[in-house]
Design a protein around this motif. Structure first.
Motif, PDB file in Angstrom:
ATOM      1  N   PRO A 396     136.353 -55.492 -48.700  1.00 35.71           N
ATOM      2  CA  PRO A 396     135.983 -54.144 -48.104  1.00 35.71           C
ATOM      3  C   PRO A 396     134.969 -54.146 -46.858  1.00 35.71           C
ATOM      4  O   PRO A 396     135.164 -53.245 -45.799  1.00 35.71           O
ATOM      5  CB  PRO A 396     135.080 -53.464 -49.316  1.00 35.71           C
ATOM      6  CG  PRO A 396     135.248 -54.349 -50.427  1.00 35.71           C
ATOM      7  CD  PRO A 396     135.740 -55.726 -49.921  1.00 35.71           C
ATOM      8  N   LEU A 397     133.959 -55.005 -46.611  1.00 38.83           N
ATOM      9  CA  LEU A 397     133.201 -55.260 -45.481  1.00 38.83           C
ATOM     10  C   LEU A 397     133.861 -55.508 -44.180  1.00 38.83           C
ATOM     11  O   LEU A 397     133.955 -55.180 -43.290  1.00 38.83           O
ATOM     12  CB  LEU A 397     132.045 -56.264 -45.938  1.00 38.83           C
ATOM     13  CG  LEU A 397     130.838 -56.345 -44.901  1.00 38.83           C
ATOM     14  CD1 LEU A 397     130.159 -54.950 -44.750  1.00 38.83           C
ATOM     15  CD2 LEU A 397     129.815 -57.237 -45.315  1.00 38.83           C
ATOM     16  N   ILE A 398     134.864 -56.603 -44.467  1.00 34.59           N
ATOM     17  CA  ILE A 398     135.676 -57.023 -43.241  1.00 34.59           C
ATOM     18  C   ILE A 398     136.510 -55.901 -42.675  1.00 34.59           C
ATOM     19  O   ILE A 398     136.574 -55.486 -41.574  1.00 34.59           O
ATOM     20  CB  ILE A 398     136.744 -58.225 -43.927  1.00 34.59           C
ATOM     21  CG1 ILE A 398     135.580 -59.511 -44.144  1.00 34.59           C
ATOM     22  CG2 ILE A 398     137.486 -58.620 -42.975  1.00 34.59           C
ATOM     23  CD1 ILE A 398     136.304 -60.581 -44.945  1.00 34.59           C
ATOM     24  N   ASP A 399     137.237 -55.107 -43.654  1.00 31.01           N
ATOM     25  CA  ASP A 399     138.066 -53.951 -43.256  1.00 31.01           C
ATOM     26  C   ASP A 399     137.374 -52.801 -42.503  1.00 31.01           C
ATOM     27  O   ASP A 399     137.557 -52.431 -41.499  1.00 31.01           O
ATOM     28  CB  ASP A 399     138.833 -53.371 -44.258  1.00 31.01           C
ATOM     29  CG  ASP A 399     139.673 -54.302 -45.159  1.00 31.01           C
ATOM     30  OD1 ASP A 399     140.034 -55.299 -44.509  1.00 31.01           O
ATOM     31  OD2 ASP A 399     140.067 -53.958 -46.179  1.00 31.01           O
ATOM     32  N   ARG A 400     136.022 -52.624 -42.896  1.00 30.71           N
ATOM     33  CA  ARG A 400     135.046 -51.550 -42.487  1.00 30.71           C
ATOM     34  C   ARG A 400     134.705 -52.119 -40.896  1.00 30.71           C
ATOM     35  O   ARG A 400     134.818 -51.186 -39.930  1.00 30.71           O
ATOM     36  CB  ARG A 400     134.091 -51.304 -43.180  1.00 30.71           C
ATOM     37  CG  ARG A 400     132.868 -50.311 -42.475  1.00 30.71           C
ATOM     38  CD  ARG A 400     133.457 -49.107 -42.455  1.00 30.71           C
ATOM     39  NE  ARG A 400     133.402 -48.290 -43.608  1.00 30.71           N
ATOM     40  CZ  ARG A 400     132.745 -47.640 -44.365  1.00 30.71           C
ATOM     41  NH1 ARG A 400     131.306 -47.544 -43.762  1.00 30.71           N
ATOM     42  NH2 ARG A 400     132.843 -46.950 -45.189  1.00 30.71           N
ATOM     43  N   TRP A 401     134.255 -53.387 -40.877  1.00 39.19           N
ATOM     44  CA  TRP A 401     133.902 -53.944 -39.568  1.00 39.19           C
ATOM     45  C   TRP A 401     134.911 -53.918 -38.584  1.00 39.19           C
ATOM     46  O   TRP A 401     134.790 -53.555 -37.594  1.00 39.19           O
ATOM     47  CB  TRP A 401     133.017 -55.297 -39.638  1.00 39.19           C
ATOM     48  CG  TRP A 401     131.695 -55.122 -40.152  1.00 39.19           C
ATOM     49  CD1 TRP A 401     131.229 -54.378 -41.106  1.00 39.19           C
ATOM     50  CD2 TRP A 401     130.628 -55.858 -39.837  1.00 39.19           C
ATOM     51  NE1 TRP A 401     129.750 -54.542 -41.411  1.00 39.19           N
ATOM     52  CE2 TRP A 401     129.481 -55.553 -40.352  1.00 39.19           C
ATOM     53  CE3 TRP A 401     130.489 -57.033 -39.004  1.00 39.19           C
ATOM     54  CZ2 TRP A 401     128.090 -56.348 -40.447  1.00 39.19           C
ATOM     55  CZ3 TRP A 401     129.219 -57.683 -38.879  1.00 39.19           C
ATOM     56  CH2 TRP A 401     127.946 -57.186 -39.599  1.00 39.19           C
ATOM     57  N   ARG A 402     135.941 -54.399 -39.142  1.00 38.61           N
ATOM     58  CA  ARG A 402     137.360 -54.508 -38.103  1.00 38.61           C
ATOM     59  C   ARG A 402     137.689 -53.018 -37.832  1.00 38.61           C
ATOM     60  O   ARG A 402     137.821 -52.880 -36.474  1.00 38.61           O
ATOM     61  CB  ARG A 402     138.480 -54.979 -38.815  1.00 38.61           C
ATOM     62  CG  ARG A 402     139.489 -55.363 -38.008  1.00 38.61           C
ATOM     63  CD  ARG A 402     140.759 -56.191 -38.702  1.00 38.61           C
ATOM     64  NE  ARG A 402     141.345 -56.610 -37.341  1.00 38.61           N
ATOM     65  CZ  ARG A 402     142.275 -57.715 -37.481  1.00 38.61           C
ATOM     66  NH1 ARG A 402     142.591 -58.294 -38.542  1.00 38.61           N
ATOM     67  NH2 ARG A 402     142.651 -58.072 -36.233  1.00 38.61           N
ATOM     68  N   ALA A 403     137.737 -52.064 -38.640  1.00 34.67           N
ATOM     69  CA  ALA A 403     138.227 -50.666 -38.256  1.00 34.67           C
ATOM     70  C   ALA A 403     137.106 -50.243 -37.246  1.00 34.67           C
ATOM     71  O   ALA A 403     137.625 -49.359 -36.272  1.00 34.67           O
ATOM     72  CB  ALA A 403     138.246 -49.802 -39.379  1.00 34.67           C
ATOM     73  N   ASP A 404     135.857 -50.415 -37.270  1.00 34.79           N
ATOM     74  CA  ASP A 404     134.829 -49.673 -36.591  1.00 34.79           C
ATOM     75  C   ASP A 404     134.433 -50.523 -35.529  1.00 34.79           C
ATOM     76  O   ASP A 404     133.846 -50.272 -34.390  1.00 34.79           O
ATOM     77  CB  ASP A 404     133.258 -49.895 -37.488  1.00 34.79           C
ATOM     78  CG  ASP A 404     133.452 -48.816 -38.459  1.00 34.79           C
ATOM     79  OD1 ASP A 404     134.499 -47.940 -38.628  1.00 34.79           O
ATOM     80  OD2 ASP A 404     132.526 -48.689 -39.326  1.00 34.79           O
TER      81      ASP A 404
END
Ligand code: GLY
Ligand code: MN
Length: 461
Positions: A396-404
């Motif tokens: 979930p952290l990887i997804d968030r950082w990638r999206a942002d």
């Protein structure tokens, strides 16, 4: 308990430091689980243990900071209790063992606190203590918390941060049992077992010494969940098992270590590469340890080692020093390098993390990752601390950082994506800061790739 003089001298030193008024140090009562006589395992308050050493519910300590006299408020158990509990140590005996206390009836405490002398106390962290103090002090519970004494917090943190030789010996006893817990995990785990089955053996290794763990055991093939207490997964070939566990000494001093090892007899290439980076980060942090060094520097040195290693694997990119300054490594290493350890596994955290880990000159960062560093201040001889770097792939952290697009200049998200099922690796040891550097506490247990593979191969043969 230590010798009576230990407690007497600690109380005298505290009284001298505070200088005026009364110092109120409540002990703990039994804490009910689901009805009054079915309690959680009794755990005495650590500050009460430090100054009085008495491991019994229902007691309150008071120190007169001017006269130096110390009081113990409590009652001996009546025969009705002894029928259920067996013979109990008398308060007069505890008083002698604790270096000389004036034993008083609990009913006398309110009157002593009701004089116009200032009462110094710590912020209560158990609701029942807060309510009890509200009654004693004639305040409402919120006022009790607000009225905690900063001078007392500072004096106690200063005193408890510097471990005496007898405390170091007690911590080392806990760390030795802790090492046995980890050897047990490495020798027990097999494909097909559940995490709970391995956890039970690790717990048993502490119980066999009559000791409980110093915190809830973290043991999981999903090591990327930092404080994972689930124990529901089944171990499979190819998994990594992360075990973060520690024992208490008989006097409640803590150990805290982490090992991560393959469920198979060998690491995969990918696992070995990440493991070696975490081990290098541990060693880089340890090499910095010496009096006068801010522990934040040790943290940043480990972070830099992680960034260098991950860049070499193509997971990070760009200038590694700039990457660490930007906090890019925290995608993989979102926690601090370590914390003080003593009577509490996160020592004195109930007094306020920043009082323990920071100073006016070295304050806590607000940056993700670095803000979770519990200990940033300059080290001093007598400090005991953990060194525990880790690398985790937290989907979930990887997804968030990638999206942002967070730290996108330093992160190769396409490659990171291929590690999303990796899990996490942490390696943790305990150190004493000496006059010239640092000393590993306890007996070394397998840590290098070769040592870990050897013990796993032996376990599975
Ligand atoms: N060993 C668990 C922790 O340090 O948070
Ligand atoms: Mn720890």
């Amino acid at each position: 308990m230590f010798a009576p003089e230990t407690y007497r001298d600690r109380r005298h030193a505290l009284a001298q430091q505070i200088g005026q008024g009364l110092i109120l140090l409540p002990g703990h009562d039994e804490s009910p689980m689901n009805f009054a006589d079915n309690g959680y395992p009794f755990r005495q308050d650590s500050t009460f243990l430090y100054y009085f050493g008495i491991d019994r519910p229902g007691l309150t300590g008071l120190i007169d900071a001017e006269s130096g006299e110390s009081f113990l408020f409590g009652e001996d158990y009546s025969l009705d209790w002894i029928v259920w509990m067996g013979p109990q140590t008398q308060l007069a005996e505890y008083s002698r063992a604790s270096g000389g206390l004036t034993v008083k009836d609990p009913g006398d405490l309110s009157a002593m606190l009701g004089s116009d002398r200032p009462v110094h106390y710590l912020p209560p962290y158990r609701a029942e203590v807060r309510l009890q103090m509200a009654a004693w002090l004639g305040k409402n519970p919120a006022e009790v918390t607000e009225g905690a004494s900063e001078a007392l917090i500072q004096a106690i943190v200063t005193q408890r941060s510097l471990k005496s030789d007898e405390e170091v010996a007690a911590i080392e006893a806990a760390v030795r049992i802790t090492g046995e817990m980890h050897l047990t995990a490495m020798r027990t785990a097999r494909p097909g077992m559940t995490e709970a089955e391995v956890m039970a053996k690790v717990y048993q290794a502490a119980l066999a010494h009559g000791q409980h763990p110093s915190f809830p055991i973290i043991l999981s093939v999903r090591g990327e969940v930092l404080h994972n207490h689930h124990y529901g997964n089944t171990l499979s070939e190819g998994d990594l098992l992360l075990c973060d566990a520690g024992a208490q000494s008989p006097g409640y001093y803590a150990g805290d270590m982490t090992r991560t090892f393959p469920v198979s007899d060998r690491f995969s290439t990918r696992q070995k590469e990440i493991y070696q980076i975490v081990l290098d980060a541990l060693q880089a942090g340890v090499q910095t340890l010496r009096p006068g060094l801010p522990y934040r520097e040790s943290h940043l040195k480990s972070a830099l080692t992680i960034a260098q290693g991950l860049k070499a694997l193509g997971l990070m990119k760009g200038d590694v020093e700039e990457a660490v300054a930007a906090g890019a490594h925290a995608l993989f290493f979102p926690h601090g390098l370590g914390h003080m350890m003593g009577l509490d596994v996160h020592d004195m955290e109930n007094l306020g993390e920043d009082y323990v880990g920071y100073t006016d000159a070295i304050t806590r960062s607000s940056q993700f990752g670095l803000r979770s560093l519990r200990l940033g201040r300059e080290l001093a001889p007598g400090f005991v601390l953990t060194v525990e770097p880790g690398i985790y792939f937290i989907p979930p952290l990887i997804d968030r950082w990638r999206a942002d697009g967070t730290c996108a200049d330093f992160l190769n998200f396409d490659r990171i994506e291929t590690y999303k099922d990796f899990g996490g690796i942490r390696i943790e040891d305990d150190y004493l800061i000496t006059r010239v550097g640092a000393r590993l506490l306890g007996d070394p247990i397998p840590k290098s790739v070769a040592e870990v593979e050897d013990i796993r191969a032996e376990a599975l043969s």
